[in-house]
Write a protein that holds these residues in place. Structure first.
Motif, PDB file in Angstrom:
ATOM      1  N   ASN A  29       0.794  -6.425  13.423  1.00 22.06           N
ATOM      2  CA  ASN A  29       1.460  -7.552  12.781  1.00 22.06           C
ATOM      3  C   ASN A  29       0.458  -8.189  11.820  1.00 22.06           C
ATOM      4  OD1 ASN A  29       1.627 -10.746  13.035  1.00 22.06           O
ATOM      5  ND2 ASN A  29       3.696  -9.896  12.967  1.00 22.06           N
ATOM      6  N   ALA A  30       0.909  -8.497  10.613  1.00 23.91           N
ATOM      7  CA  ALA A  30       0.006  -9.050   9.599  1.00 23.91           C
ATOM      8  C   ALA A  30      -0.622 -10.368  10.038  1.00 23.91           C
ATOM      9  CB  ALA A  30       0.743  -9.230   8.279  1.00 23.91           C
ATOM     10  N   GLY A  31       0.139 -11.225  10.682  1.00 26.98           N
ATOM     11  CA  GLY A  31      -0.415 -12.501  11.124  1.00 26.98           C
ATOM     12  C   GLY A  31      -1.556 -12.316  12.096  1.00 26.98           C
ATOM     13  N   GLU A  32      -1.373 -11.393  13.038  1.00 30.05           N
ATOM     14  CA  GLU A  32      -2.429 -11.130  14.019  1.00 30.05           C
ATOM     15  C   GLU A  32      -3.642 -10.493  13.352  1.00 30.05           C
ATOM     16  OE1 GLU A  32      -0.608  -8.847  17.123  1.00 30.05           O
ATOM     17  OE2 GLU A  32       0.795 -10.460  17.606  1.00 30.05           O
ATOM     18  N   LEU A  33      -3.399  -9.550  12.430  1.00 28.00           N
ATOM     19  CA  LEU A  33      -4.517  -8.910  11.727  1.00 28.00           C
ATOM     20  C   LEU A  33      -5.268  -9.933  10.884  1.00 28.00           C
ATOM     21  CD1 LEU A  33      -6.092  -6.333  11.001  1.00 28.00           C
ATOM     22  CD2 LEU A  33      -4.408  -5.929   9.189  1.00 28.00           C
ATOM     23  N   CYS A  34      -4.545 -10.813  10.205  1.00 25.18           N
ATOM     24  CA  CYS A  34      -5.188 -11.851   9.383  1.00 25.18           C
ATOM     25  C   CYS A  34      -6.104 -12.735  10.216  1.00 25.18           C
ATOM     26  CB  CYS A  34      -4.137 -12.719   8.702  1.00 25.18           C
ATOM     27  SG  CYS A  34      -3.301 -11.950   7.315  1.00 25.18           S
ATOM     28  N   ARG A  35      -5.650 -13.075  11.417  1.00 26.66           N
ATOM     29  CA  ARG A  35      -6.446 -13.967  12.265  1.00 26.66           C
ATOM     30  C   ARG A  35      -7.681 -13.287  12.845  1.00 26.66           C
ATOM     31  NH1 ARG A  35      -1.279 -16.070  12.932  1.00 26.66           N
ATOM     32  NH2 ARG A  35      -0.669 -14.654  14.593  1.00 26.66           N
ATOM     33  N   THR A  36      -7.752 -11.951  12.816  1.00 31.76           N
ATOM     34  CA  THR A  36      -8.938 -11.280  13.355  1.00 31.76           C
ATOM     35  C   THR A  36     -10.158 -11.476  12.467  1.00 31.76           C
ATOM     36  OG1 THR A  36      -8.478  -9.148  12.299  1.00 31.76           O
ATOM     37  CG2 THR A  36      -7.573  -9.497  14.514  1.00 31.76           C
ATOM     38  N   LEU A  37      -9.902 -11.786  11.199  1.00 32.97           N
ATOM     39  CA  LEU A  37     -11.001 -12.032  10.270  1.00 32.97           C
ATOM     40  C   LEU A  37     -10.984 -13.500   9.865  1.00 32.97           C
ATOM     41  CD1 LEU A  37     -10.670  -8.808   8.114  1.00 32.97           C
ATOM     42  CD2 LEU A  37     -12.295  -9.252   9.931  1.00 32.97           C
ATOM     43  N   ARG A  38     -12.078 -13.991   9.389  1.00 35.07           N
ATOM     44  CA  ARG A  38     -12.219 -15.416   9.100  1.00 35.07           C
ATOM     45  C   ARG A  38     -11.290 -15.922   7.994  1.00 35.07           C
ATOM     46  NH1 ARG A  38     -16.368 -17.678  11.913  1.00 35.07           N
ATOM     47  NH2 ARG A  38     -17.934 -16.236  12.654  1.00 35.07           N
ATOM     48  N   GLY A  39     -10.620 -15.037   7.274  1.00 37.35           N
ATOM     49  CA  GLY A  39      -9.727 -15.477   6.207  1.00 37.35           C
ATOM     50  C   GLY A  39      -8.502 -16.191   6.721  1.00 37.35           C
ATOM     51  N   GLY A  40      -8.190 -15.970   7.997  1.00 37.22           N
ATOM     52  CA  GLY A  40      -7.009 -16.593   8.578  1.00 37.22           C
ATOM     53  C   GLY A  40      -5.754 -16.189   7.838  1.00 37.22           C
ATOM     54  N   ILE A  41      -4.677 -16.930   8.047  1.00 41.12           N
ATOM     55  CA  ILE A  41      -3.417 -16.551   7.419  1.00 41.12           C
ATOM     56  C   ILE A  41      -3.366 -16.916   5.941  1.00 41.12           C
ATOM     57  CG2 ILE A  41      -2.084 -16.540   9.559  1.00 41.12           C
ATOM     58  CD1 ILE A  41      -1.013 -19.303   8.744  1.00 41.12           C
ATOM     59  N   THR A  42      -4.422 -17.534   5.412  1.00 42.78           N
ATOM     60  CA  THR A  42      -4.452 -17.851   3.990  1.00 42.78           C
ATOM     61  C   THR A  42      -4.688 -16.609   3.146  1.00 42.78           C
ATOM     62  OG1 THR A  42      -6.816 -18.354   4.059  1.00 42.78           O
ATOM     63  CG2 THR A  42      -5.285 -20.194   4.388  1.00 42.78           C
ATOM     64  N   ALA A  43      -5.112 -15.513   3.745  1.00 41.60           N
ATOM     65  CA  ALA A  43      -5.390 -14.268   3.031  1.00 41.60           C
ATOM     66  C   ALA A  43      -4.283 -13.240   3.267  1.00 41.60           C
ATOM     67  CB  ALA A  43      -6.739 -13.720   3.449  1.00 41.60           C
ATOM     68  N   THR A  44      -3.057 -13.711   3.424  1.00 42.44           N
ATOM     69  CA  THR A  44      -1.943 -12.844   3.762  1.00 42.44           C
ATOM     70  C   THR A  44      -1.741 -11.726   2.748  1.00 42.44           C
ATOM     71  OG1 THR A  44      -0.849 -14.676   4.847  1.00 42.44           O
ATOM     72  CG2 THR A  44       0.517 -12.803   4.290  1.00 42.44           C
ATOM     73  N   ASP A  45      -1.867 -12.011   1.456  1.00 33.37           N
ATOM     74  CA  ASP A  45      -1.642 -10.984   0.435  1.00 33.37           C
ATOM     75  C   ASP A  45      -2.601  -9.813   0.602  1.00 33.37           C
ATOM     76  OD1 ASP A  45       0.418 -12.439  -0.681  1.00 33.37           O
ATOM     77  OD2 ASP A  45      -0.825 -13.312  -2.264  1.00 33.37           O
ATOM     78  N   ALA A  46      -3.883 -10.101   0.809  1.00 31.38           N
ATOM     79  CA  ALA A  46      -4.872  -9.034   0.992  1.00 31.38           C
ATOM     80  C   ALA A  46      -4.601  -8.259   2.268  1.00 31.38           C
ATOM     81  CB  ALA A  46      -6.287  -9.620   1.010  1.00 31.38           C
ATOM     82  N   CYS A  47      -4.222  -8.954   3.309  1.00 32.23           N
ATOM     83  CA  CYS A  47      -3.941  -8.333   4.593  1.00 32.23           C
ATOM     84  C   CYS A  47      -2.742  -7.382   4.474  1.00 32.23           C
ATOM     85  CB  CYS A  47      -3.658  -9.424   5.621  1.00 32.23           C
ATOM     86  SG  CYS A  47      -3.292  -8.829   7.263  1.00 32.23           S
ATOM     87  N   CYS A  48      -1.651  -7.862   3.882  1.00 33.84           N
ATOM     88  CA  CYS A  48      -0.446  -7.034   3.728  1.00 33.84           C
ATOM     89  C   CYS A  48      -0.698  -5.853   2.802  1.00 33.84           C
ATOM     90  CB  CYS A  48       0.712  -7.876   3.208  1.00 33.84           C
ATOM     91  SG  CYS A  48       1.328  -9.051   4.434  1.00 33.84           S
ATOM     92  N   LYS A  49      -1.521  -6.054   1.773  1.00 38.11           N
ATOM     93  CA  LYS A  49      -1.848  -4.949   0.874  1.00 38.11           C
ATOM     94  C   LYS A  49      -2.581  -3.847   1.634  1.00 38.11           C
ATOM     95  CE  LYS A  49      -3.982  -3.674  -3.432  1.00 38.11           C
ATOM     96  NZ  LYS A  49      -4.706  -4.038  -4.617  1.00 38.11           N
ATOM     97  N   ALA A  50      -3.530  -4.226   2.459  1.00 43.47           N
ATOM     98  CA  ALA A  50      -4.265  -3.238   3.259  1.00 43.47           C
ATOM     99  C   ALA A  50      -3.309  -2.486   4.179  1.00 43.47           C
ATOM    100  CB  ALA A  50      -5.362  -3.919   4.067  1.00 43.47           C
ATOM    101  N   MET A  51      -2.364  -3.200   4.773  1.00 43.95           N
ATOM    102  CA  MET A  51      -1.403  -2.559   5.665  1.00 43.95           C
ATOM    103  C   MET A  51      -0.504  -1.584   4.904  1.00 43.95           C
ATOM    104  SD  MET A  51      -0.383  -5.738   8.197  1.00 43.95           S
ATOM    105  CE  MET A  51       0.819  -4.785   9.144  1.00 43.95           C
ATOM    106  N   ARG A  52      -0.036  -1.979   3.739  1.00 45.67           N
ATOM    107  CA  ARG A  52       0.811  -1.087   2.918  1.00 45.67           C
ATOM    108  C   ARG A  52       0.051   0.163   2.490  1.00 45.67           C
ATOM    109  NH1 ARG A  52       2.122  -5.890   0.548  1.00 45.67           N
ATOM    110  NH2 ARG A  52       0.844  -5.450  -1.264  1.00 45.67           N
ATOM    111  N   GLU A  53      -1.198  -0.018   2.084  1.00 45.71           N
ATOM    112  CA  GLU A  53      -1.999   1.112   1.612  1.00 45.71           C
ATOM    113  C   GLU A  53      -2.291   2.110   2.724  1.00 45.71           C
ATOM    114  OE1 GLU A  53      -5.412  -0.632  -0.254  1.00 45.71           O
ATOM    115  OE2 GLU A  53      -4.288  -1.170  -2.050  1.00 45.71           O
TER     116      GLU A  53
END
Length: 82
Positions: A29-53
């Motif tokens: 889940n993107a929210g959970e992945l985002c929270r694993t790194l210090r970017g938190g949910i504010t870095a959602t675009d980068a997180c979702c891009k990594a997941m899509r790629e």
């Protein structure tokens, strides 16, 4: 802000650990992945891009990438060679 590469590394690390433990798939889940790194949910675009790629044939998008932190993908394990 956390870069796409950092999320990609964390995503692959999660997959590698799950595969090592014998899992045949992993639900990310993107929210959970985002929270694993210090970017938190504010870095959602980068997180979702990594997941899509990281999507490969056979993976299933359960909640579309446009859902932001709700994006959820089931990745098959083990992953094909990178």
């Amino acid at each position: 802000m956390v870069a796409v590469d950092h999320y990609r590394q964390e995503l692959r690390s999660l997959m590698d650990r799950a595969a090592t433990q014998g899992a045949i798939d992993i639900l990310i889940n993107a929210g959970e992945l985002c929270r694993t790194l210090r970017g938190g949910i504010t870095a959602t675009d980068a997180c979702c891009k990594a997941m899509r790629e990281e999507l490969k044939p056979g993976d299933i998008v359960l909640i579309e990438p446009g859902a932001g932190v709700g994006t959820t993908i089931r990745y098959l394990l083990p992953r094909p060679s990178r």
